[in-house]
Design a protein around this motif. Structure first.
Motif, mmCIF file in Angstrom:
data_model
loop_
_atom_site.group_PDB
_atom_site.id
_atom_site.type_symbol
_atom_site.label_atom_id
_atom_site.label_comp_id
_atom_site.label_asym_id
_atom_site.label_seq_id
_atom_site.Cartn_x
_atom_site.Cartn_y
_atom_site.Cartn_z
ATOM 1 N N ILE A 362 -0.176 -20.217 -2.579
ATOM 2 C CA ILE A 362 0.218 -21.481 -2.124
ATOM 3 C C ILE A 362 0.549 -22.304 -3.177
ATOM 4 C CG2 ILE A 362 -2.003 -22.591 -1.882
ATOM 5 C CD1 ILE A 362 0.875 -22.790 0.517
ATOM 6 N N ARG A 363 0.100 -22.088 -4.238
ATOM 7 C CA ARG A 363 -0.007 -23.189 -5.333
ATOM 8 C C ARG A 363 1.434 -23.525 -5.772
ATOM 9 N NH1 ARG A 363 -1.246 -22.265 -10.121
ATOM 10 N NH2 ARG A 363 -2.209 -24.442 -10.423
ATOM 11 N N THR A 364 2.629 -22.734 -5.961
ATOM 12 C CA THR A 364 3.762 -23.148 -6.192
ATOM 13 C C THR A 364 4.341 -24.436 -5.281
ATOM 14 O OG1 THR A 364 4.386 -20.996 -7.116
ATOM 15 C CG2 THR A 364 6.163 -22.340 -6.578
ATOM 16 N N ALA A 365 4.207 -23.779 -3.776
ATOM 17 C CA ALA A 365 4.500 -24.775 -2.870
ATOM 18 C C ALA A 365 3.696 -25.960 -2.590
ATOM 19 C CB ALA A 365 4.326 -24.070 -1.320
ATOM 20 N N ILE A 399 7.793 -20.221 -2.123
ATOM 21 C CA ILE A 399 8.442 -19.536 -3.676
ATOM 22 C C ILE A 399 7.205 -19.300 -4.114
ATOM 23 C CG2 ILE A 399 9.444 -20.235 -5.554
ATOM 24 C CD1 ILE A 399 11.183 -22.600 -3.757
ATOM 25 N N VAL A 400 7.338 -18.193 -5.065
ATOM 26 C CA VAL A 400 6.394 -17.803 -5.801
ATOM 27 C C VAL A 400 6.561 -17.931 -7.274
ATOM 28 C CG1 VAL A 400 5.032 -15.638 -6.792
ATOM 29 C CG2 VAL A 400 5.812 -15.614 -4.172
ATOM 30 N N VAL A 401 7.743 -17.821 -7.615
ATOM 31 C CA VAL A 401 7.996 -18.250 -9.209
ATOM 32 C C VAL A 401 9.290 -19.104 -9.010
ATOM 33 C CG1 VAL A 401 8.435 -17.596 -11.524
ATOM 34 C CG2 VAL A 401 6.795 -16.354 -10.096
ATOM 35 N N ARG A 402 9.406 -20.217 -9.172
ATOM 36 C CA ARG A 402 10.526 -21.011 -8.910
ATOM 37 C C ARG A 402 11.706 -20.587 -9.953
ATOM 38 N NH1 ARG A 402 11.183 -25.141 -5.838
ATOM 39 N NH2 ARG A 402 8.618 -25.031 -5.722
ATOM 40 N N ASP A 403 11.545 -20.573 -11.129
ATOM 41 C CA ASP A 403 12.791 -20.534 -12.090
ATOM 42 C C ASP A 403 12.242 -19.320 -13.349
ATOM 43 O OD1 ASP A 403 14.818 -22.364 -11.328
ATOM 44 O OD2 ASP A 403 13.198 -23.715 -11.590
ATOM 45 N N CYS A 404 13.016 -18.469 -13.149
ATOM 46 C CA CYS A 404 12.497 -17.234 -13.953
ATOM 47 C C CYS A 404 13.672 -16.386 -14.446
ATOM 48 C CB CYS A 404 11.361 -16.469 -13.398
ATOM 49 S SG CYS A 404 11.919 -15.612 -11.883
ATOM 50 N N TRP A 405 13.495 -15.531 -15.366
ATOM 51 C CA TRP A 405 14.691 -14.582 -15.859
ATOM 52 C C TRP A 405 14.043 -13.138 -15.631
ATOM 53 C CZ3 TRP A 405 19.410 -16.266 -17.390
ATOM 54 C CH2 TRP A 405 19.429 -17.630 -17.606
ATOM 55 N N ALA A 427 -8.393 -17.508 -3.242
ATOM 56 C CA ALA A 427 -9.147 -18.437 -2.586
ATOM 57 C C ALA A 427 -8.784 -19.246 -1.762
ATOM 58 C CB ALA A 427 -9.792 -19.044 -3.886
ATOM 59 N N MET A 428 -7.377 -19.407 -1.902
ATOM 60 C CA MET A 428 -6.776 -20.486 -0.910
ATOM 61 C C MET A 428 -5.679 -19.646 -0.092
ATOM 62 S SD MET A 428 -5.791 -23.520 -3.525
ATOM 63 C CE MET A 428 -5.264 -24.928 -2.209
ATOM 64 N N ALA A 429 -5.820 -18.184 0.009
ATOM 65 C CA ALA A 429 -4.950 -17.321 0.912
ATOM 66 C C ALA A 429 -5.028 -17.677 2.374
ATOM 67 C CB ALA A 429 -5.194 -15.964 0.402
ATOM 68 N N SER A 430 -4.019 -17.393 2.978
ATOM 69 C CA SER A 430 -4.201 -17.508 4.478
ATOM 70 C C SER A 430 -3.429 -16.331 5.317
ATOM 71 C CB SER A 430 -3.331 -18.920 4.983
ATOM 72 O OG SER A 430 -1.834 -18.776 4.547
ATOM 73 N N ASN A 431 -3.490 -16.601 6.479
ATOM 74 C CA ASN A 431 -2.895 -15.571 7.463
ATOM 75 C C ASN A 431 -1.426 -15.971 8.145
ATOM 76 O OD1 ASN A 431 -5.843 -14.676 8.461
ATOM 77 N ND2 ASN A 431 -4.715 -13.142 7.175
ATOM 78 N N TYR A 432 -0.995 -17.074 7.305
ATOM 79 C CA TYR A 432 0.478 -17.487 7.809
ATOM 80 C C TYR A 432 1.244 -16.315 8.158
ATOM 81 C CZ TYR A 432 4.468 -20.293 7.936
ATOM 82 O OH TYR A 432 5.806 -21.014 8.572
#
Length: 484
Positions: A362-365, A399-405, A427-432
């Protein structure tokens, strides 16, 4: 400073944050050693390996998504912290990631565990951690959590409110114990970090304000309770910090309070806990300091401030979490779809969808966090393609990785590895969207072992008990013009 975002999540339509120039790296196979764990490498054919175990084999045996822990790397990071802070205490911040195997490994290496809920306390105790090596944190510890910590013999309890002081004193008197406690001080230092994870400015839920006099009042209140043994002060100024400037100001102010306590109450407290917050490298350009350098600087700051105040140097404690577990873990995903999207200026970005997402990171969001991602199952001669790794959830902010190559030929069935996912991901995972959480698998010397099993739909359904007695619905409204 306030943080604002669109209700649906952070902006995600711009080519790159802040309009940075779009320049591809020269070689997509290179692994930045600051970011990846020590035993992550590439085989001769380009496949990513963890302690000798190929990514493809891990995915085949355990499925995807899967968190992969480099056990030897974790153990070495723990040893580095214990060596750096010899003569003091290192409490691993369990909120970053905690399971019984990790708690046991860290305890074997001489670390204590910092817990902040009954669940984390139970895991540490189940792992066999010496209760005297446990510290209980939290701004709203329940009566039951305080009682459980006292019954277990937790070595430290960090006090966070006047109500909590009274609750703990009453419980301690009832149980006939005298816990060692620290008062958490809000020192007014805002670390150079994201506003959501900077915790030492005044307007927030943690601790007693130093500037307003609440901290001094809390100390006096604790000293009025013979059931409580005040042993020190605690301060935490934020997370993902790369320099010690904030710690320097915090230590100056905490030591100043130690001096006032001596002058007002005639005692010198023997401990000072400067919390955690040491940063790690997530992307190129991140420059974390090694534990030995952090420890040397913190000692220098505390010793200097105590010398100026005429105080004996207290025992120093720190609480690293991310800095120990973060780089030791990566996440493997399988690619499901790839969708090219045309952007302004003639750019094309590939939206690479994987079989996880914001339910396992969830950290990217939440923080607009950056991550490093690579193609993990093979090598590629294809040119770099501007990409965005996204999850499978029904959210535009997933989004997992916003900008990458990534190589332009990334296709369904490929594996991607995202680095440094040990802290605050599982640790912050959910069942969304009712997605079961992934497993955590440890690897050492070419062998893998499941530490946390993959959740199943059956486990999710086990908690869905349904109606005991189905409620009666409203009578249907009559349809105009239709005979009864």
């Amino acid at each position: 400073m306030s943080h604002s975002a669109h209700p649906a999540g952070p902006s995600h339509g711009h080519p790159l944050p802040g309009g940075e120039p779009v320049v591809a790296p020269p070689d997509l196979t290179v692994l930045n050693r600051r970011i990846w764990s020590a035993n992550v490498d590439r085989a001769a054919d380009g496949e990513l390996t963890v302690a000798g175990l190929p990514a493809g084999q891990l995915a085949a045996e355990h499925g995807t998504p899967v968190f992969v822990l480099d056990s030897a790397d974790l153990r070495q990071r723990a040893r580095d912290y214990v060596a750096a802070f010899a003569g003091g205490d290192v409490f691993y911040a369990g909120k970053a990631f905690l399971c019984t195997a990790v708690a046991r490994l860290l305890a074997e290496e001489g670390l204590g565990i910092d817990v902040c809920t009954a669940g984390e306390l139970a895991i540490a105790l189940r792992a066999g951690v010496d209760p005297q090596r446990l510290a209980l944190h939290g701004n709203n510890k329940s009566v039951d959590e305080l009682r459980q910590a006292l019954a277990a013999g937790a070595g430290r309890i960090v006090l966070d409110s006047h109500l909590e002081i009274e609750r703990l004193a009453e419980l301690a008197a009832r149980l006939g114990v005298r816990p060692r406690v620290l008062v958490r001080v809000t020192v007014g230092v805002e670390a150079h970090t994201h506003a959501f994870i900077a915790t030492a400015h005044e307007d927030q839920k943690f601790g007693f304000s130093l500037a307003s006099g609440q901290a001094a009042a809390a100390v006096a209140r604790v000293l009025d309770h013979p059931e409580l043994q005040l042993v020190g002060l605690h301060s935490h100024i934020g997370s993902q910090i790369f320099d010690t400037g904030g710690f320097e100001v915090a230590a100056h102010r905490v030591v100043g309070l130690l001096a006032r306590i001596r002058d007002s109450h005639g005692i010198e407290l023997p401990e000072i806990d400067l919390g955690g917050g040491q940063g790690i490298a997530y992307v190129d350009g991140d420059d974390p300091q090694p534990p030995a350098r952090v420890a040397a600087r913190l000692r220098e700051i505390v010793e200097r401030e105590c010398g100026l105040a005429g105080l004996a140097v207290p025992r120093l404690a720190v609480e690293p979490g991310r800095a120990i577990i973060g780089p030791s873990m990566l996440t493997l995903y399988e690619v499901g779809t790839v969708k090219p999207v045309e952007l302004d200026g003639g750019l094309v970005r590939h939206y690479v969808s994987v079989d996880g997402g914001m339910s396992d990171n969830i950290r990217t969001a939440l923080y607009d966090a950056g991550y490093t991602v690579v193609l993990a199952n093979r090598t590629s001669e294809a040119p770099p393609q501007l990409s965005r790794v996204v999850g499978k959830h029904c959210e535009s902010g997933d989004i997992v990785v916003r900008d990458c190559w990534l190589p332009a030929d990334v296709a369904p069935g490929d594996l991607l590895a995202v680095a440094a996912t040990g802290a605050y991901c599982y640790a912050m995972a959910s069942n969304y969207n009712r997605i079961p959480r992934p497993p955590v698998v440890a690897v050492v010397d070419g062998e893998s072992e499941v530490l946390l099993r993959r959740e199943t739909l059956e486990q999710l359904m086990a908690n869905d008990v349904g109606w005991a007695v189905a409620p009666a619905g409203p009578e249907p409204a009559p349809v105009p013009g239709r005979a009864g």
